[in-house]
Write a protein that holds these residues in place. Structure first.
Motif, short mmCIF file in Angstrom:
data_model
loop_
_atom_site.label_atom_id
_atom_site.label_comp_id
_atom_site.label_asym_id
_atom_site.label_seq_id
_atom_site.Cartn_x
_atom_site.Cartn_y
_atom_site.Cartn_z
N ARG A 113 0.84 -1.19 0.00
CA ARG A 113 0.00 0.00 0.00
C ARG A 113 0.88 1.24 0.00
O ARG A 113 1.81 1.34 0.79
CB ARG A 113 -0.91 0.02 1.23
N LYS A 114 0.58 2.15 -0.90
CA LYS A 114 1.33 3.41 -0.98
C LYS A 114 0.34 4.56 -1.04
O LYS A 114 -0.62 4.51 -1.81
CB LYS A 114 2.18 3.47 -2.25
N THR A 115 0.59 5.59 -0.26
CA THR A 115 -0.14 6.83 -0.49
C THR A 115 0.53 7.50 -1.70
O THR A 115 1.64 7.13 -2.09
CB THR A 115 -0.07 7.78 0.72
N VAL A 116 -0.14 8.46 -2.30
CA VAL A 116 0.44 9.16 -3.45
C VAL A 116 1.77 9.79 -3.06
O VAL A 116 2.76 9.67 -3.78
CB VAL A 116 -0.55 10.22 -4.00
N ARG A 146 7.75 9.67 -3.11
CA ARG A 146 8.96 9.58 -2.29
C ARG A 146 9.76 8.32 -2.64
O ARG A 146 10.98 8.36 -2.73
CB ARG A 146 8.58 9.57 -0.81
N SER A 147 9.05 7.21 -2.85
CA SER A 147 9.71 5.95 -3.18
C SER A 147 10.40 6.02 -4.54
O SER A 147 11.43 5.37 -4.75
CB SER A 147 8.70 4.81 -3.18
N LEU A 166 -2.92 11.51 -8.38
CA LEU A 166 -1.64 10.84 -8.61
C LEU A 166 -0.51 11.82 -8.87
O LEU A 166 0.65 11.52 -8.63
CB LEU A 166 -1.78 9.86 -9.78
N ASP A 167 -0.85 13.01 -9.34
CA ASP A 167 0.16 14.02 -9.66
C ASP A 167 0.51 14.90 -8.47
O ASP A 167 1.27 15.86 -8.63
CB ASP A 167 -0.33 14.89 -10.83
N ASP A 168 -0.01 14.62 -7.31
CA ASP A 168 0.22 15.44 -6.12
C ASP A 168 1.54 15.08 -5.45
O ASP A 168 1.56 14.47 -4.38
CB ASP A 168 -0.94 15.29 -5.14
N GLY A 169 2.65 15.42 -6.11
CA GLY A 169 3.98 15.13 -5.57
C GLY A 169 5.04 15.73 -6.49
O GLY A 169 4.72 16.34 -7.51
N PRO A 170 6.31 15.53 -6.15
CA PRO A 170 7.38 16.17 -6.89
C PRO A 170 7.74 15.54 -8.23
O PRO A 170 8.38 16.15 -9.06
CB PRO A 170 8.57 16.08 -5.93
N VAL A 171 7.30 14.31 -8.47
CA VAL A 171 7.64 13.63 -9.71
C VAL A 171 6.65 14.08 -10.80
O VAL A 171 5.45 14.08 -10.58
CB VAL A 171 7.58 12.09 -9.52
N PRO A 172 7.16 14.46 -11.98
CA PRO A 172 6.27 14.88 -13.07
C PRO A 172 5.30 13.78 -13.47
O PRO A 172 5.53 12.59 -13.25
CB PRO A 172 7.23 15.21 -14.21
N ALA A 173 4.20 14.17 -14.11
CA ALA A 173 3.12 13.25 -14.45
C ALA A 173 3.58 12.08 -15.33
O ALA A 173 3.19 10.94 -15.06
CB ALA A 173 1.99 14.01 -15.15
N ARG A 174 4.38 12.34 -16.32
CA ARG A 174 4.76 11.26 -17.24
C ARG A 174 5.53 10.14 -16.53
O ARG A 174 5.18 8.97 -16.67
CB ARG A 174 5.55 11.84 -18.40
N PRO A 175 6.59 10.46 -15.77
CA PRO A 175 7.30 9.36 -15.08
C PRO A 175 6.45 8.65 -14.02
O PRO A 175 6.64 7.45 -13.78
CB PRO A 175 8.49 10.05 -14.42
#
Length: 96
Positions: free
Chosen positions: A47-50, A55-56, A85-94
């Motif tokens: 289980r992973k939160t967004v 972070r992972s 899903l886009d609520d983080g530092p990694v851009p949407a495509r990756p």
């Protein structure tokens, strides 16, 4: 899957999920799992939160977790919990 106990990794006690499962009447066993966060029968769930997913990916731990899941004989699932899903530092495509 009726009559099965849900094994919950000890590190998941901080989340709300075990308490919610208990409220639903699910039988739980809190143990140290070698792989994943939850196990039910022949299934294991990571289980992973967004935020945790992002972070992972940033700290490069996701792929070792996925490799461990692939080597486990049980059917493995990765569940991502959150609204965006886009609520983080990694851009949407990756992230996809």
């Amino acid at each position: 899957m009726e009559g099965l106990t849900i094994s919950v990794d000890v590190r998941e006690r901080r989340s709300d999920v075990p308490a919610q499962l208990t409220q639903l009447g699910a039988p739980l066993s809190i143990i140290t799992l070698a792989v994943g966060d939850y196990a039910v029968g022949n299934r294991v769930i990571e289980r992973k939160t967004v935020v945790d997913l992002h972070r992972s990916l940033v700290n490069r731990t996701l792929w070792s977790q996925v490799a461990a899941l692939r080597h486990d004989p049980r059917r493995a699932y990765v569940v991502v919990e959150g609204e965006d899903l886009d609520d983080g530092p990694v851009p949407a495509r990756p992230i996809r």
